[in-house]
Design a protein around this motif. Structure first.
Motif, mmCIF file in Angstrom:
data_model
loop_
_atom_site.group_PDB
_atom_site.id
_atom_site.type_symbol
_atom_site.label_atom_id
_atom_site.label_comp_id
_atom_site.label_asym_id
_atom_site.label_seq_id
_atom_site.Cartn_x
_atom_site.Cartn_y
_atom_site.Cartn_z
ATOM 1 N N LYS A 68 0.825 -1.210 0.000
ATOM 2 C CA LYS A 68 0.000 0.000 0.000
ATOM 3 C C LYS A 68 0.861 1.263 0.000
ATOM 4 O O LYS A 68 0.557 2.215 -0.698
ATOM 5 C CB LYS A 68 -0.940 0.012 1.212
ATOM 6 C CG LYS A 68 -1.848 -1.200 1.309
ATOM 7 C CD LYS A 68 -2.796 -1.282 0.151
ATOM 8 C CE LYS A 68 -3.775 -2.433 0.324
ATOM 9 N NZ LYS A 68 -4.612 -2.628 -0.829
ATOM 10 N N ILE A 69 1.919 1.270 0.809
ATOM 11 C CA ILE A 69 2.790 2.448 0.939
ATOM 12 C C ILE A 69 4.227 1.994 1.119
ATOM 13 O O ILE A 69 4.497 1.085 1.906
ATOM 14 C CB ILE A 69 2.376 3.316 2.160
ATOM 15 C CG1 ILE A 69 0.981 3.888 1.965
ATOM 16 C CG2 ILE A 69 3.403 4.428 2.401
ATOM 17 C CD1 ILE A 69 0.452 4.626 3.184
ATOM 18 N N LEU A 70 5.126 2.632 0.400
ATOM 19 C CA LEU A 70 6.555 2.517 0.653
ATOM 20 C C LEU A 70 7.084 3.946 0.628
ATOM 21 O O LEU A 70 6.902 4.657 -0.365
ATOM 22 C CB LEU A 70 7.271 1.665 -0.393
ATOM 23 C CG LEU A 70 8.727 1.338 -0.025
ATOM 24 C CD1 LEU A 70 9.131 -0.004 -0.602
ATOM 25 C CD2 LEU A 70 9.699 2.394 -0.449
ATOM 26 N N TRP A 71 7.707 4.360 1.720
ATOM 27 C CA TRP A 71 8.183 5.733 1.842
ATOM 28 C C TRP A 71 9.574 5.745 2.453
ATOM 29 O O TRP A 71 9.863 4.973 3.376
ATOM 30 C CB TRP A 71 7.228 6.540 2.734
ATOM 31 C CG TRP A 71 7.796 7.850 3.184
ATOM 32 C CD1 TRP A 71 7.869 9.012 2.457
ATOM 33 C CD2 TRP A 71 8.386 8.145 4.448
ATOM 34 N NE1 TRP A 71 8.461 10.003 3.203
ATOM 35 C CE2 TRP A 71 8.793 9.491 4.440
ATOM 36 C CE3 TRP A 71 8.617 7.400 5.601
ATOM 37 C CZ2 TRP A 71 9.405 10.112 5.522
ATOM 38 C CZ3 TRP A 71 9.228 8.007 6.681
ATOM 39 C CH2 TRP A 71 9.610 9.352 6.637
ATOM 40 N N VAL A 72 10.432 6.620 1.913
ATOM 41 C CA VAL A 72 11.751 6.881 2.484
ATOM 42 C C VAL A 72 11.896 8.390 2.573
ATOM 43 O O VAL A 72 11.621 9.110 1.605
ATOM 44 C CB VAL A 72 12.878 6.270 1.619
ATOM 45 C CG1 VAL A 72 14.246 6.648 2.166
ATOM 46 C CG2 VAL A 72 12.743 4.748 1.553
ATOM 47 N N ASP A 73 12.345 8.863 3.735
ATOM 48 C CA ASP A 73 12.583 10.288 3.940
ATOM 49 C C ASP A 73 13.497 10.813 2.838
ATOM 50 O O ASP A 73 14.465 10.157 2.449
ATOM 51 C CB ASP A 73 13.223 10.498 5.315
ATOM 52 C CG ASP A 73 13.405 11.955 5.646
ATOM 53 O OD1 ASP A 73 14.436 12.523 5.239
ATOM 54 O OD2 ASP A 73 12.523 12.519 6.321
ATOM 55 N N GLU A 74 13.192 11.991 2.354
ATOM 56 C CA GLU A 74 13.920 12.569 1.224
ATOM 57 C C GLU A 74 15.440 12.599 1.435
ATOM 58 O O GLU A 74 16.211 12.352 0.507
ATOM 59 C CB GLU A 74 13.398 13.982 0.945
ATOM 60 C CG GLU A 74 13.519 14.357 -0.493
ATOM 61 C CD GLU A 74 12.693 15.576 -0.850
ATOM 62 O OE1 GLU A 74 13.156 16.299 -1.755
ATOM 63 O OE2 GLU A 74 11.631 15.814 -0.248
#
Length: 146
Positions: A68-74
Motif C-alpha cells: 500500500k505504501i513505501l516511503w523513504v525520507d527525502e
C-alpha cells in the motif's frame, strides 16, 4: 428499483458487513488460501532511532503481497533503503507463501524504482492526477536470499 433504499455513511459495524459480504462472494468463486489478512508493516530507523522510511502492506486471502505504501525520507533516498525495505517485505511474504506482489505508484513517485526492483507495469490510468498517471505493477516473488 426499490424507492425506499437510502445511501448513508458507514460505521465500523457496517464496514465489517460489507467486507464480509464481498469475502463471502469471492470465496464462493475462488477458495481462500488464507483465512486472514496478514499485515506487513516494517520501518527503517537511523542511528538515533528516527523513522526514516517504512513499508505498509499485507498478504491477502490468495497469498498475494499487496503493498500500500513505501516511503523513504527525502534525505535518505538513493541510499538503498527503499530497496532493503521492499526486499524485506517480499522475502517475508514469500516465506509465508506469497507468490506475487502487487502495488501502484504515480509517475512522479517511484515508477523507475519499482522497474529497477523487478516489477512489471500491468496497467496505467492516464490523467490521474491531472497531467500525470497512476501505474499498476506486479512481480512474481522468488526467494532472494543468498
Amino acid at each position: 428499483m426499490d424507492n425506499q433504499i437510502t445511501i448513508e455513511v458507514c460505521n465500523k459495524e457496517h464496514i465489517q458487513t460489507i467486507v464480509d459480504g464481498i469475502n463471502h462472494y469471492n470465496w464462493s468463486k475462488v477458495p481462500a488460501l488464507s483465512s486472514v489478512w496478514i499485515p506487513l508493516e516494517f520501518m527503517a530507523k537511523d542511528s538515533k532511532s528516527n523513522v526514516i522510511g517504512g513499508i505498509l502492506g499485507g498478504i491477502g486471502y490468495w497469498n498475494g503481497l499487496e503493498i500500500k505504501i513505501l516511503w523513504v525520507d527525502e534525505a535518505y533516498r538513493g541510499k538503498g533503503i527503499g530497496t532493503r525495505l521492499l526486499q524485506h517485505a517480499e522475502n517475508f511474504a514469500h516465506e509465508k507463501g506469497a507468490q506475487v506482489s502487487m502495488l501502484d505508484t504515480f509517475d512522479f513517485q517511484a515508477e523507475g524504482f519499482y522497474v529497477k526492483n523487478g516489477y512489471k507495469p500491468i496497467g496505467e490510468l492516464e490523467g490521474f492526477p491531472k497531467g500525470h498517471k497512476r501505474i499498476y505493477f506486479s512481480k512474481k516473488l522468488i526467494d532472494q536470499r543468498v
